[in-house]
Design an enzyme around this catalytic site. Structure first.
Site, PDB file in Angstrom:
ATOM      1  N   CYS A   5      40.789  38.920  32.712  1.00 56.61           N
ATOM      2  CA  CYS A   5      42.183  39.361  32.920  1.00 56.61           C
ATOM      3  C   CYS A   5      43.178  38.209  33.032  1.00 56.61           C
ATOM      4  O   CYS A   5      44.334  38.346  32.619  1.00 56.61           O
ATOM      5  CB  CYS A   5      42.253  40.275  34.129  1.00 56.61           C
ATOM      6  SG  CYS A   5      41.427  41.852  33.811  1.00 56.61           S
TER       7      CYS A   5
ATOM      8  N   ASP B  91      44.764  40.653  39.938  1.00 54.63           N
ATOM      9  CA  ASP B  91      43.616  41.527  40.269  1.00 54.63           C
ATOM     10  C   ASP B  91      42.722  41.027  41.409  1.00 54.63           C
ATOM     11  O   ASP B  91      41.487  41.124  41.318  1.00 54.63           O
ATOM     12  CB  ASP B  91      42.758  41.757  39.005  1.00 54.63           C
ATOM     13  CG  ASP B  91      43.523  42.390  37.873  1.00 54.63           C
ATOM     14  OD1 ASP B  91      44.715  42.718  38.056  1.00 54.63           O
ATOM     15  OD2 ASP B  91      42.941  42.547  36.777  1.00 54.63           O
TER      16      ASP B  91
ATOM     17  N   LYS C 162      47.906  48.015  36.157  1.00 52.38           N
ATOM     18  CA  LYS C 162      47.698  47.849  34.718  1.00 52.38           C
ATOM     19  C   LYS C 162      46.379  48.484  34.271  1.00 52.38           C
ATOM     20  O   LYS C 162      45.351  48.300  34.919  1.00 52.38           O
ATOM     21  CB  LYS C 162      47.715  46.352  34.366  1.00 52.38           C
ATOM     22  CG  LYS C 162      46.601  45.530  34.994  1.00 52.38           C
ATOM     23  CD  LYS C 162      46.792  44.062  34.652  1.00 52.38           C
ATOM     24  CE  LYS C 162      45.687  43.180  35.165  1.00 52.38           C
ATOM     25  NZ  LYS C 162      44.368  43.418  34.576  1.00 52.38           N
TER      26      LYS C 162
HETATM   27  N1  TIU Z   1      40.378  41.620  36.362  1.00 47.27           N
HETATM   28  C1  TIU Z   1      39.378  41.405  35.496  1.00 47.27           C
HETATM   29  O1  TIU Z   1      39.109  40.283  35.095  1.00 47.27           O
HETATM   30  N2  TIU Z   1      38.636  42.516  35.094  1.00 47.27           N
HETATM   31  C2  TIU Z   1      37.334  42.465  34.686  1.00 47.27           C
HETATM   32  O2  TIU Z   1      36.760  43.491  34.341  1.00 47.27           O
HETATM   33  N3  TIU Z   1      36.712  41.256  34.714  1.00 47.27           N
HETATM   34  C3  TIU Z   1      35.409  40.988  34.485  1.00 47.27           C
HETATM   35  O3  TIU Z   1      35.064  39.801  34.414  1.00 47.27           O
HETATM   36  N4  TIU Z   1      34.538  41.983  34.369  1.00 47.27           N
END
Ligand code: TIU
Length: 227
Positions: free
Chosen positions: A162, A24, A129
């Site tokens: 994530c 991500d 995802k």
């Molecule tokens: N990719 C991921 O970690 N999504 C989140 O929403 N992370 C947060 O820390 N908000």
């Protein structure tokens, strides 16, 4: 290939079975106006790891090892966005709302893109995802099986959300997991430290952690060549 220096002990890397998974590294988590910022976070911390993520990606490419990218995002009709996720917290912009970089965390929008410095190249798998974990409701498990991958090096954001969720999913599915310390970040420095400590505690109960330099040394083509 052999051992990579890691904590709590050396990671037994196998060149035929190893891949990098970059979680991500999207504009929505790293740039002002995106999802991370809408939740009230200081997103500047995320941009600081880009050079370390980049050299890790380049090291895997140079060694001829697979690089897999993930993106947290949803379909434009929001059919894969449970109300429990959309309504969580008190964000200034919710998932699916129109923001300065297009609709927040929606597939195909500008803000959802992977940062240009870390963009996938031809032939690299990109997993979209809908959850925090990359195995939930995706083809990731089938992709790894088809490629014979049994060991995953993790980079990306955020460490305790994530990245950690996906590491736990992978660990339960039998993958050996190694987290690259300088190539992951949280909006909360104390959460990054705590997540790394939890992962490697109890004899690597979820996985290992290692410095980017030690991972690059471990996978260098020179070393593979002499293995
Ligand atoms: N990719 C991921 O970690 N999504 C989140 O929403 N992370 C947060 O820390 N908000």
């Amino acid at each position: 290939m052999g051992d990579i220096k890691a904590e709590p002990f050396a990671f037994p890397a196998i060149s035929e079975a190893l891949a990098l998974i970059v979680i991500d590294m999207q504009r929505d988590f790293a740039e002002p106006g995106g999802f991370g910022a809408s939740l009230g976070n200081d997103v500047s911390r995320i941009m600081k790891i880009v050079p370390d993520v980049k050299r890790l990606i380049e090291g895997f490419r140079a060694a001829g090892l697979p690089v897999i990218h993930t993106m947290e995002c949803h379909r434009p009709d929001l059919s894969d966005l449970p109300p429990a996720k959309r309504d969580r917290g008190n964000p200034s912009l919710r998932i699916g709302d129109e923001g300065p970089m297009g609709r927040i965390l929606i597939s195909g929008e500008r803000g959802t893109e992977i940062l240009s410095e870390l963009a996938p190249i031809d032939g690299e798998v990109v997993i979209e995802k809908p959850g925090k974990g990359a195995f939930y409701a995706t083809e990731l498990g089938d992709v790894l099986k088809a490629k014979g991958i049994r060991q995953l090096v993790f980079a990306g954001v955020t460490t305790e959300v994530c990245v950690q969720t996906t590491m736990r999913e992978a660990n339960d599915r039998g993958y050996e997991c190694l987290l690259a310390e300088e190539a992951t970040e949280s909006y909360f420095p104390e959460f990054k430290e705590a997540a790394m400590a939890m992962i490697r505690a109890q004899g690597a109960i979820v996985g290992w952690t290692a410095h980017v330099d030690d991972i690059l040394e471990g996978i260098s083509p020179k070393r593979i060549g002499h293995a």
